[in-house]
Design an enzyme around this catalytic site. Structure first.
Site, mmCIF file in Angstrom:
data_model
loop_
_atom_site.group_PDB
_atom_site.id
_atom_site.type_symbol
_atom_site.label_atom_id
_atom_site.label_comp_id
_atom_site.label_asym_id
_atom_site.label_seq_id
_atom_site.Cartn_x
_atom_site.Cartn_y
_atom_site.Cartn_z
ATOM 1 N N ASP A 5 14.195 -37.464 36.681
ATOM 2 C CA ASP A 5 14.371 -38.918 36.624
ATOM 3 C C ASP A 5 13.960 -39.607 37.913
ATOM 4 O O ASP A 5 13.646 -40.799 37.907
ATOM 5 C CB ASP A 5 15.838 -39.254 36.331
ATOM 6 N N HIS B 131 21.631 -31.689 39.372
ATOM 7 C CA HIS B 131 21.566 -31.403 37.939
ATOM 8 C C HIS B 131 22.622 -30.381 37.596
ATOM 9 O O HIS B 131 22.877 -29.473 38.393
ATOM 10 C CB HIS B 131 20.169 -30.864 37.573
HETATM 11 N N1 ACO Z 1 24.529 -37.122 45.476
HETATM 12 C C1 ACO Z 1 25.463 -36.645 46.340
HETATM 13 N N2 ACO Z 1 26.278 -35.594 46.085
HETATM 14 C C2 ACO Z 1 26.143 -35.017 44.874
HETATM 15 C C3 ACO Z 1 25.186 -35.446 43.941
HETATM 16 C C4 ACO Z 1 24.361 -36.545 44.251
HETATM 17 N N3 ACO Z 1 23.440 -36.998 43.415
HETATM 18 N N4 ACO Z 1 25.274 -34.675 42.812
HETATM 19 C C5 ACO Z 1 26.243 -33.788 43.057
HETATM 20 N N5 ACO Z 1 26.769 -33.985 44.305
HETATM 21 C C6 ACO Z 1 27.819 -33.188 44.955
HETATM 22 C C7 ACO Z 1 29.190 -33.514 44.366
HETATM 23 O O1 ACO Z 1 29.834 -34.520 45.092
HETATM 24 C C8 ACO Z 1 29.894 -32.174 44.465
HETATM 25 O O2 ACO Z 1 30.356 -32.039 45.789
HETATM 26 P P1 ACO Z 1 31.697 -31.170 46.097
HETATM 27 O O3 ACO Z 1 31.363 -29.760 45.692
HETATM 28 O O4 ACO Z 1 31.861 -31.342 47.565
HETATM 29 O O5 ACO Z 1 32.787 -31.789 45.275
HETATM 30 C C9 ACO Z 1 28.782 -31.152 44.234
HETATM 31 O O6 ACO Z 1 27.554 -31.817 44.618
HETATM 32 C C10 ACO Z 1 28.660 -30.688 42.788
HETATM 33 O O7 ACO Z 1 28.549 -31.830 41.952
HETATM 34 P P2 ACO Z 1 29.150 -31.924 40.482
HETATM 35 O O8 ACO Z 1 29.348 -33.361 40.112
HETATM 36 O O9 ACO Z 1 30.310 -31.012 40.341
HETATM 37 O O10 ACO Z 1 27.961 -31.329 39.649
HETATM 38 P P3 ACO Z 1 27.704 -31.552 38.117
HETATM 39 O O11 ACO Z 1 26.909 -30.393 37.673
HETATM 40 O O12 ACO Z 1 28.948 -31.866 37.387
HETATM 41 O O13 ACO Z 1 26.828 -32.906 38.100
HETATM 42 C C11 ACO Z 1 25.100 -34.460 37.886
HETATM 43 C C12 ACO Z 1 25.510 -32.979 37.818
HETATM 44 C C13 ACO Z 1 25.982 -35.313 36.974
HETATM 45 C C14 ACO Z 1 23.665 -34.600 37.390
HETATM 46 C C15 ACO Z 1 25.213 -34.947 39.364
HETATM 47 O O14 ACO Z 1 24.397 -34.164 40.198
HETATM 48 C C16 ACO Z 1 24.885 -36.435 39.535
HETATM 49 O O15 ACO Z 1 25.751 -37.273 39.317
HETATM 50 N N6 ACO Z 1 23.594 -36.757 39.902
HETATM 51 C C17 ACO Z 1 23.171 -38.126 40.018
HETATM 52 C C18 ACO Z 1 22.845 -38.666 38.627
HETATM 53 C C19 ACO Z 1 21.546 -38.112 38.082
HETATM 54 O O16 ACO Z 1 20.532 -38.108 38.754
HETATM 55 N N7 ACO Z 1 21.601 -37.684 36.810
HETATM 56 C C20 ACO Z 1 20.422 -37.187 36.105
HETATM 57 C C21 ACO Z 1 20.629 -35.817 35.592
HETATM 58 S S1 ACO Z 1 19.110 -35.238 34.927
HETATM 59 C C22 ACO Z 1 19.026 -35.836 33.371
HETATM 60 O O17 ACO Z 1 19.945 -36.306 32.735
HETATM 61 C C23 ACO Z 1 17.667 -35.780 32.761
#
Ligand code: ACO
Length: 431
Positions: free
Chosen positions: A366, A308
């Protein structure tokens, strides 16, 4: 937001600029850069708004490090266990919990607005049967501005209130109709003797041929799903609604924009994406393969339902949702469903895996809402519409707050331009 007497000093080319620091009720201080461009001729650069507050608000507070969520000062845990969705709607919209009389009046108003203009039925019929219900919702909610002209003048406070009530009341009807249309069943009209959540379940699962009784435990779980998704401060779809509204656009158009944004798999579409991922994994023995893919930098795959932007601790909504999931699964007798076994095992493995621990990637709301909705019998395509109908009150409350803010300006972000400098046009036969 109070001035703190503290300032931040910014030095550019040897020249100092003092920037005021503002203090919120809770959360980190904020450097006020509103006059920065006028004074120093520079912009700030913050793609994704990771460090930028785009507005002030009194509605919802999140402490992502501690895993706390509060609406108007009340914790989500308290609201989820002691309140109910329509009371939370009132709280978000009006700022205080209602008295008994206020609650009765609000419930009556919402109940009396649940039907949609009969002509809108024909509008639904223009969509292909296999349309995603979110596609139908974006279209139908946007089209409300063509049906409810008497609540589109955003400068009129009463019209704003009527639009708010209409949207909260009609959204379940629209979502249920989008579903019924997609499966070729007749629309089921709302029933005023049922509460908000039970009425939605009834509109989705009843058919005219026989009586359908809504299980009170399922209605309670549905109400909880609505409550847990009601608002979440300045997330992508809420910011979309605010940006759309900043131009003076009508409320139905703004909420349609919010629905469009919510649809994306990184936001509200994650619950559908998560269930699809669980189905793709299929069996517990394949989990390590998917965990390895999630960690692989060269693979775009992410574990849906994990991580998140704000919560770097367990999402408090996920904790409540997990309890609800256990309750619903037990009631429906599906604890041993293979999909749910995969979900439980995945949760266990991810929570103990150093990659997920270091990056603070916890299951989000979710992850569990998808499991409950699947068990209740909703197809995955309905997960995001249910999120959209729950979040409508949050969008509307933030929209209302913004319109009442004397400092409101049209939203107009700046950019860091990296394109070509001015160059001469070359006629086509000389290129
Ligand atoms: N699986 C694996 N790795 C992940 C995941 C994941 N679900 N989420 C983040 N990471 C990793 C990224 O690859 C990144 O790695 P790095 O530092 O080596 O580059 C690090 O964790 C940080 O991730 P970011 O994308 O920079 O974090 P951001 O805050 O931008 O993204 C997000 C948040 C979009 C929710 C992300 O965690 C994601 O895509 N999750 C899956 C989709 C999801 O479940 N979304 C629901 C959100 S809740 C809602 O809307 C109610």
């Amino acid at each position: 937001m109070a001035d703190t007497n503290k300032t931040a000093k910014l030095t550019i080319d040897g020249k100092d600029y003092e920037l005021p620091i503002l203090s919120p009720t809770s959360g980190p201080d904020v450097i006020d850069i509103r006059k920065l461009y006028a004074q120093a001729g520079v912009f700030t650069y913050d793609p994704g708004f990771t460090s930028t507050a785009a507005c002030d608000s009194t509605i919802t507070y999140i402490d992502g490090d501690k895993g706390e969520l509060q609406h108007r000062g009340y914790s989500i845990e308290d609201l989820a266990s002691k309140s109910h969705y329509l009371e939370v709607c009132y709280l978000l919209l009006y700022g205080e919990l209602p008295t008994r009389a206020e609650m009765e009046k609000f419930e009556t108003t919402i109940t009396r607005h649940t039907m949609i203009h009969e002509q809108m039925h024909y509008f639904f019929r223009g969509f292909r049967r296999d349309s995603h219900p979110m596609a139908t919702m974006v279209g139908v909610v946007g089209a409300m501005s063509a049906f409810y002209h008497d609540s589109t003048d955003v400068s009129d406070e009463r019209q704003r209130e009527v639009a708010s009530h209409r949207l909260i009341a009609k959204m379940p009807t629209i979502a249920a109709m989008a579903y019924k249309y997609s499966i070729g069943q007749p629309f089921v009209y709302p029933r005023n003797d049922l509460d908000y959540a039970a009425n939605f379940i009834h509109m989705c699962f009843a058919v005219p041929a026989e009586e359908y009784k809504v299980d009170p435990i399922l209605a309670r779980a549905m109400d909880r799903i609505f409550t847990l998704h009601a608002d979440h401060e300045q997330n992508a779809s809420t910011s979309t609604v605010r940006l759309a509204s900043s131009s003076g656009a009508n409320p139905f158009a703004c909420i349609a924009a919010g629905i469009a944004c919510l649809w994306g798999p990184a936001h509200g579409g994650a619950n559908q994406a998560c269930l699809e991922m669980l189905k793709e994994i299929g069996t517990v023995d394949r989990i390590p393969e998917f965990i390895a893919r999630a960690k692989d930098k060269n693979d775009p795959f992410r574990l849906m339902g994990f991580g998140h932007r704000v919560y770097k601790n367990m999402d408090p909504r996920a904790i409540v949702m997990k309890e609800s999931a256990d309750e619903v699964l037990e009631l429906l007798g599906v604890e041993n469903n293979p999909l749910l076994q995969v979900a439980k095992e995945l949760e266990k493995i991810a929570l103990s895996d150093p990659y997920f621990i270091e990056k603070k990637l916890f299951p989000n709301v979710d992850f569990y809402s998808g499991i409950i909705l699947e068990a209740m019998g909703f197809p995955t395509s309905m997960f995001t519409p249910i999120f959209a109908l729950s979040r409508t009150v949050g969008w509307i409350s933030q929209w209302k707050e913004q319109l009442g803010d004397p400092q409101m300006k049209i939203g107009r972000p700046r950019q860091l331009f990296l394109g070509e400098k001015l160059r001469e046009y070359v006629p086509v036969d000389e290129r």
